[in-house]
Every structure is written in structure tokens, then in C-alpha cells.
Write a protein that holds these residues in place. Structure first.
Motif, PDB file in Angstrom:
ATOM      1  N   UNK A   1      49.328 -61.991  12.035  1.00  0.00           N
ATOM      2  CA  UNK A   1      48.504 -60.836  12.399  1.00  0.00           C
ATOM      3  C   UNK A   1      49.126 -60.010  13.511  1.00  0.00           C
ATOM      4  N   UNK A   2      49.757 -60.655  14.455  1.00  0.00           N
ATOM      5  CA  UNK A   2      50.444 -59.950  15.542  1.00  0.00           C
ATOM      6  C   UNK A   2      51.627 -59.167  14.996  1.00  0.00           C
ATOM      7  N   UNK A   3      52.376 -59.775  14.095  1.00  0.00           N
ATOM      8  CA  UNK A   3      53.515 -59.067  13.484  1.00  0.00           C
ATOM      9  C   UNK A   3      53.048 -57.835  12.723  1.00  0.00           C
ATOM     10  N   UNK A   4      51.944 -57.961  11.961  1.00  0.00           N
ATOM     11  CA  UNK A   4      51.390 -56.787  11.242  1.00  0.00           C
ATOM     12  C   UNK A   4      50.979 -55.705  12.229  1.00  0.00           C
ATOM     13  N   UNK A   5      50.319 -56.099  13.314  1.00  0.00           N
ATOM     14  CA  UNK A   5      49.873 -55.136  14.324  1.00  0.00           C
ATOM     15  C   UNK A   5      51.073 -54.397  14.919  1.00  0.00           C
ATOM     16  N   UNK A   6      52.116 -55.133  15.262  1.00  0.00           N
ATOM     17  CA  UNK A   6      53.312 -54.504  15.827  1.00  0.00           C
ATOM     18  C   UNK A   6      53.940 -53.531  14.834  1.00  0.00           C
ATOM     19  N   UNK A   7      53.989 -53.903  13.541  1.00  0.00           N
ATOM     20  CA  UNK A   7      54.568 -52.995  12.528  1.00  0.00           C
ATOM     21  C   UNK A   7      53.741 -51.719  12.411  1.00  0.00           C
ATOM     22  N   UNK A   8      52.406 -51.857  12.405  1.00  0.00           N
ATOM     23  CA  UNK A   8      51.548 -50.674  12.327  1.00  0.00           C
ATOM     24  C   UNK A   8      51.763 -49.757  13.531  1.00  0.00           C
ATOM     25  N   UNK A   9      51.878 -50.344  14.699  1.00  0.00           N
ATOM     26  CA  UNK A   9      52.097 -49.531  15.908  1.00  0.00           C
ATOM     27  C   UNK A   9      53.432 -48.804  15.846  1.00  0.00           C
ATOM     28  N   UNK A  10      54.479 -49.522  15.359  1.00  0.00           N
ATOM     29  CA  UNK A  10      55.791 -48.867  15.236  1.00  0.00           C
ATOM     30  C   UNK A  10      55.716 -47.680  14.275  1.00  0.00           C
ATOM     31  N   UNK A  11      55.035 -47.901  13.133  1.00  0.00           N
ATOM     32  CA  UNK A  11      54.908 -46.811  12.159  1.00  0.00           C
ATOM     33  C   UNK A  11      54.122 -45.639  12.724  1.00  0.00           C
ATOM     34  N   UNK A  12      53.156 -45.944  13.583  1.00  0.00           N
ATOM     35  CA  UNK A  12      52.334 -44.887  14.192  1.00  0.00           C
ATOM     36  C   UNK A  12      53.034 -44.217  15.366  1.00  0.00           C
ATOM     37  N   UNK A  13      54.176 -44.763  15.759  1.00  0.00           N
ATOM     38  CA  UNK A  13      54.928 -44.173  16.859  1.00  0.00           C
ATOM     39  C   UNK A  13      54.418 -44.565  18.229  1.00  0.00           C
ATOM     40  N   UNK A  14      53.682 -45.646  18.314  1.00  0.00           N
ATOM     41  CA  UNK A  14      53.153 -46.103  19.615  1.00  0.00           C
ATOM     42  C   UNK A  14      54.186 -46.899  20.372  1.00  0.00           C
TER      43      UNK A  14
END
Length: 71
Positions: A58-71
Motif C-alpha cells: 500500500x505504501x508503494x502504491x501511494x508513493x507511485x500515485x504521488x509521483x504521477x501526481x507530481x507531489x
């Protein structure tokens, strides 16, 4: 409901399918915990573990989503 035979109990024991899911979830969580400890030990020995060793899915998914969002 299904049944499960165990080595320690000679009778058939009823097993709720939801308890199987809960046990598998716990197993995954506990495995990640041990992987994190292994990663720490590897770093103490001067080795760099794989980037995602010991990090929960779940942490890995969260990090990927943030990267895609440019955070």
C-alpha cells in the motif's frame, strides 16, 4: 463454510473463509515487517537492499500515485 484438517487436531475444524483472508493479510503484513528488519540489517552490513524490500504494498502504491501526481 469449509473445513480444514490440522496435524495437531485429529478432528475436522470448521474454518470461516473470512478468517482465511484475515490470516493471509496478517501473514503479508508480518512478512513485510521481517523484510524491513532484514533491510536494516543489510544496511548495517554496508549492503543496499532492493528498493522496495520491507515496504508495504500500500505504501508503494501511494508513493507511485504521488509521483504521477507530481507531489
Amino acid at each position: 463454510m469449509t473445513t480444514l484438517a490440522t496435524a495437531s487436531i485429529s478432528a475436522w475444524v470448521p474454518v470461516n473463509p473470512m478468517s482465511k483472508q484475515r490470516e493471509l493479510s496478517y501473514l503479508l503484513s508480518h512478512t513485510v515487517h521481517h523484510d524491513a528488519l532484514i533491510a536494516v540489517l543489510l544496511r548495517l552490513l554496508g549492503e543496499e537492499p532492493a528498493g522496495d524490500l520491507g515496504i508495504a504494498p500500500g505504501t508503494l502504491r501511494h508513493w507511485r500515485r504521488r509521483r504521477r501526481a507530481g507531489c
